[in-house]
Design an enzyme around this catalytic site. Structure first.
Site, PDB file in Angstrom:
ATOM      1  N   THR A  76      49.283  44.516  40.972  1.00 37.51           N
ATOM      2  CA  THR A  76      48.149  43.724  41.462  1.00 37.51           C
ATOM      3  C   THR A  76      46.856  43.909  40.654  1.00 37.51           C
ATOM      4  OG1 THR A  76      49.040  43.701  43.671  1.00 37.51           O
ATOM      5  CG2 THR A  76      46.667  43.358  43.487  1.00 37.51           C
ATOM      6  N   LYS A 156      42.129  42.590  49.630  1.00 40.70           N
ATOM      7  CA  LYS A 156      42.197  43.878  48.928  1.00 40.70           C
ATOM      8  C   LYS A 156      40.969  44.047  48.037  1.00 40.70           C
ATOM      9  CE  LYS A 156      47.207  43.525  48.130  1.00 40.70           C
ATOM     10  NZ  LYS A 156      48.249  43.518  47.092  1.00 40.70           N
ATOM     11  N   ASP A 157      40.505  45.276  47.879  1.00 39.50           N
ATOM     12  CA  ASP A 157      39.351  45.511  46.994  1.00 39.50           C
ATOM     13  C   ASP A 157      39.658  45.046  45.565  1.00 39.50           C
ATOM     14  OD1 ASP A 157      41.040  47.623  46.149  1.00 39.50           O
ATOM     15  OD2 ASP A 157      39.855  49.171  47.140  1.00 39.50           O
ATOM     16  N   ARG A 158      40.883  45.351  45.085  1.00 38.27           N
ATOM     17  CA  ARG A 158      41.206  44.989  43.691  1.00 38.27           C
ATOM     18  C   ARG A 158      41.335  43.484  43.489  1.00 38.27           C
ATOM     19  NH1 ARG A 158      45.166  47.874  46.170  1.00 38.27           N
ATOM     20  NH2 ARG A 158      47.316  47.110  46.249  1.00 38.27           N
ATOM     21  N   HIS A 344      50.946  38.257  40.001  1.00 36.42           N
ATOM     22  CA  HIS A 344      52.317  38.614  39.594  1.00 36.42           C
ATOM     23  C   HIS A 344      53.246  37.859  40.526  1.00 36.42           C
ATOM     24  CE1 HIS A 344      52.370  41.073  43.215  1.00 36.42           C
ATOM     25  NE2 HIS A 344      51.221  41.581  42.829  1.00 36.42           N
ATOM     26  N   HIS A 491      57.525  44.437  43.065  1.00 33.05           N
ATOM     27  CA  HIS A 491      57.326  43.742  41.793  1.00 33.05           C
ATOM     28  C   HIS A 491      56.858  44.800  40.829  1.00 33.05           C
ATOM     29  CE1 HIS A 491      53.095  44.144  42.843  1.00 33.05           C
ATOM     30  NE2 HIS A 491      53.460  43.806  44.062  1.00 33.05           N
TER      31      HIS A 491
END
Ligand SMILES: [Zn+2]
Length: 553
Positions: A76, A156-158, A344, A491
Site C-alpha cells: 500500500t 489509512k494514514d498512508r 496494487h 498482495h
C-alpha cells in the site's frame, strides 16, 4: 457500448481524426484523484458489467484497463507513493510498508516521524510525509499557484499522506473509535488541526450510536452477491462466507468489524464531500486538489478474499456511494477532472483459488524463515540465527548476534548461502542480493511494462537503507501468510494479479475511449500536470499521455 460512443462521435464529424480533435478537453479547477485500495484490474473487469453508479460514470471517460504498478513489492505505501509523484518507489523512498532499521534494531513504518504526534492519541502511530523523498502533483501545483488548496483523505494514514504530499492543507485518515485524525507538529494544537473534521466526526459518532451498523447485502445486488456464499476453512480458520460475516461481541472487535466494512469508504467519501463544500474547492480561479484513498476494498480483500459475497457487496456499495459523490461535484463552479487508480491489485485466498483449479499454496512465514535460518547457521557453523524477516517474508535481513549488520564478509557469506537454499525451494521463482539490485541500472522509462524482468521490477522497488538483504519473489499464487491470521489473502508480489490496476480519467464532456495499451501509474501525475498547465520536476519517471488527441504534453 463504449466503442459505440466513440463511433457515434466519429460519424457525426465525418469519421476522421477530426473527431478526436473536437472532443472537449478537460479544463479543471478541481482535480480529484481516487485510489481504491487493492482494486485489481481483475476485480474491475469482473464487476464492470454490473456498475450502475460512480464506477459506471468514470468508465465512460478514458479507460486504461491495463494499468500497472510496475514495481515488485506491491504494498500500500509504495503503491500510493507512485500515484501522484510520477516516480517509482526507488525514487519516492517508500520501498515497503515497513523496513528494519539496523541502527535502532526496530521496525520502521513507512511514514514514521517521531517529531510529530497523532491528533487523536499522543501515544498512537506518529506519521507525516517526511520519509517520502519525492514531491507530489499537489506540491508542484502549490509552487506555481500558492492559492491552490490540497486535501488528502483516506481510511489509512498512508493513503491520505502519500497522495497529497508535503504541503497539503489537510491530510485526514480514519481512526476506529475516534473518527478522522491527522498529525500535529510542535507549536500546533490537536484541536486546531482537527477543526476541518470536527463536525463530521461528531456526526459519525452520533450516527453510529443512533443506528448501530450491521452489514447486510445492498438491495440491488443481494441476489447476485448471496449466490457466492460458501463455507471455507482457510489455514486454521473455519468460517462461513456469508454476510454479515464474523460479528465480534467485544467493543474492540466490533470496531475492527466496522473498519473492514463498506462503512469506511462511506465515511471517507462523506469527508471528501464535506471538505469540498466547506472550502469551496474548485469554485475559485485557481486549481484545487482533492485526493481520496478508499481503504475498505483492501480490508475486505484481506479478511474475506476477493471473490466472495463480501467483496461483491463492497464493490456494489462503493459504486453507489461514488455515484453520490460524483453527483455532489455538480455544484463545483469550475471544471472537474477525476482520475481513478489503485495502489496494487490482489489475489483471492488459496482455498478458493484451488476450487477454481489454480495450483495455489500458502507459505507460512515464521516457520519458513526459521528453517532457512537454521540451515544457513548449520552450514556456516554460526553461533546465532543469521537470517530474519521483519514483517513480510519477501525481504529477509542478514543479521549478526545482536540483530545488527554482521561484518561485510559475514553478510556476503550468509547471503550467498541463504540465496542458494532459497532458490532451491519449490515455492520460490527467484531471489536476489539487494546489493546487486541497488547497483543495477533501472530499466529505462520507455521499457515495456509487461516485459520487465523480475529483477527490473525489484529494482524499481528498492531504496538504499530501506530494504532487506535478500529479496524474494515467490511463485505466482504462493501466498506468504502467517498461521492463524485473520488475513486470509494478500498482495505484495511482482505478478500481474498484484501489479495490474485500472486507470481511469473522466471529466464532463469526455469522449469515451478505451485504451488497451498499458499505462504506468507513474504516468498519472505528469498527465494531470499537463492538463492543468503545471510542469513536473525533470526527474519524474512517468510521461504525460494526452487525454484528448492533439492535446499538448
Ligand atoms: Zn493497499
Amino acid at each position: 457500448m463504449l466503442t459505440c460512443g466513440v463511433l457515434a462521435a466519429a460519424v457525426s464529424v465525418g469519421l476522421s481524426a477530426q473527431a478526436q480533435v473536437v472532443a472537449q478537453k478537460p479544463d479543471p479547477k478541481l482535480v480529484v484523484v481516487i485510489s481504491i485500495d487493492q482494486f485489481s484490474a481483475n476485480l474491475y473487469a469482473q464487476h464492470r458489467g454490473e456498475f450502475v453508479g460512480g464506477l459506471k460514470t468514470l468508465s465512460q471517460g478514458i479507460v486504461y484497463p491495463n494499468g500497472y504498478q510496475s514495481h515488485a513489492f506491491t504494498e500500500t505505501c509504495p503503491g500510493h507513493s507512485t500515484l501522484l509523484t510520477g516516480k517509482h518507489p526507488n525514487k519516492t523512498g517508500i520501498s515497503a510498508n515497513d523496513w528494519y532499521d539496523r541502527e535502532t534494531g526496530k521496525t520502521v513504518y513507512c511514514l514514521a516521524d517521531p517529531s510529530v504526534t497523532p491528533a487523536d492519541d499522543p501515544k498512537g502511530r506518529a506519521v507525516s510525509p517526511a520519509n517520502m523523498v519525492a514531491t507530489t502533483y499537489g506540491d508542484w501545483l502549490k509552487d506555481v499557484s500558492p492559492k491552490s488548496r490540497v486535501f488528502g483523505v483516506s481510511g489509512k494514514d498512508r493513503g491520505a499522506i502519500t497522495m497529497s504530499g508535503h504541503h497539503a492543507d489537510g491530510q485526514f485518515w480514519y481512526q476506529p473509535g475516534f473518527g478522522f485524525t491527522t498529525y500535529v507538529r510542535d507549536g500546533q494544537t490537536a484541536e486546531d488541526r482537527l477543526k476541518p473534521v470536527a463536525a463530521l466526526n461528531a456526526k459519525l459518532a452520533a450516527d453510529l450510536k443512533k443506528h448501530p451498523y450491521t452489514w447486510d447485502y445492498a438491495k440491488d445486488s443481494a441476489k447476485r452477491c448471496k449466490a457466492l456464499e460458501a463455507d471455507y476453512v482457510t489455514g486454521d480458520r473455519k468460517w462461513r462466507a456469508a454476510l454479515p460475516g464474523p460479528v465480534a461481541t467485544d467493543d474492540a472487535g466490533k470496531l475492527r468489524d466496522l473498519y473492514a466494512s463498506p462503512l469506511t469508504d462511506a465515511a471517507t467519501l462523506e469527508l471528501a464531500q464535506s471538505l469540498r463544500e466547506t472550502y469551496g474547492l474548485g469554485d475559485g480561479p485557481q486549481v484545487d486538489v482533492l485526493t481520496i484513498s478508499l481503504s475498505a476494498t483492501d480490508f475486505i480483500g484481506h479478511r474475506y478474499g476477493t471473490r466472495g459475497p463480501e467483496m461483491c457487496d463492497q464493490i456494489a456499495r462503493l459504486d453507489a456511494r461514488l455515484g453520490e459523490f460524483l453527483k455532489s461535484l455538480d455544484k463545483v463552479k469550475g471544471g472537474v477532472l477525476v482520475a481513478l487508480a489503485a495502489d496494487h491489485g490482489g489475489a483471492d485466498f488459496v482455498e478458493r483459488l484451488h476450487d477454481e483449479g489454480y495450483d495455489s499454496e500458502r507459505v507460512i512465514g515464521k516457520p519458513w524463515v526459521a528453517k532457512l535460518s537454521a540451515e544457513v547457521r548449520a552450514q556456516l557453523g554460526l553461533s546465532w540465527e543469521p537470517v530474519m524477516a521483519d514483517g513480510g517474508i519477501d525481504q529477509l535481513y542478514v543479521v549478526g548476534p545482536d540483530r545488527k549488520t554482521p561484518s561485510i564478509t559475514d553478510r556476503a557469506r550468509i547471503t550467498a548461502a541463504a540465496l542458494t537454499l532459497i532458490k532451491r525451494d519449490p515455492a520460490v521463482a527467484d531471489a536476489f542480493d539487494s546489493n546487486a539490485i541497488l547497483t543495477m541500472e533501472p530499466a529505462p522509462a520507455d521499457a515495456a511494462i509487461e516485459e520487465l524482468s523480475v529483477a527490473e521490477r525489484v529494482r524499481r522497488s528498492v531504496y538504499p537503507g530501506r530494504v532487506g538483504d535478500i529479496l524474494i519473489a515467490f511463485k505466482p499464487n504462493r501466498v506468504p501468510a502467517t498461521a492463524g491470521a485473520t488475513y486470509v489473502s494478500t498482495h505484495g508480489s511482482p505478478w500481474d494479479y498484484d501489479r495490474r490496476v485500472p486507470i481511469l480519467f473522466w471529466w464532463k464532456g469526455a469522449t469515451p475511449h478505451e485504451r488497451v495499451l498499458p499505462l504506468d501509474t507513474v504516468d498519472i501525475a505528469p498527465t494531470i500536470a499537463a492538463a492543468t498547465g503545471v510542469k513536473p520536476p525533470a526527474d519524474v519517471d512517468g510521461v504525460c499521455r494526452p487525454l484528448v488527441y492533439g492535446q499538448a504534453c
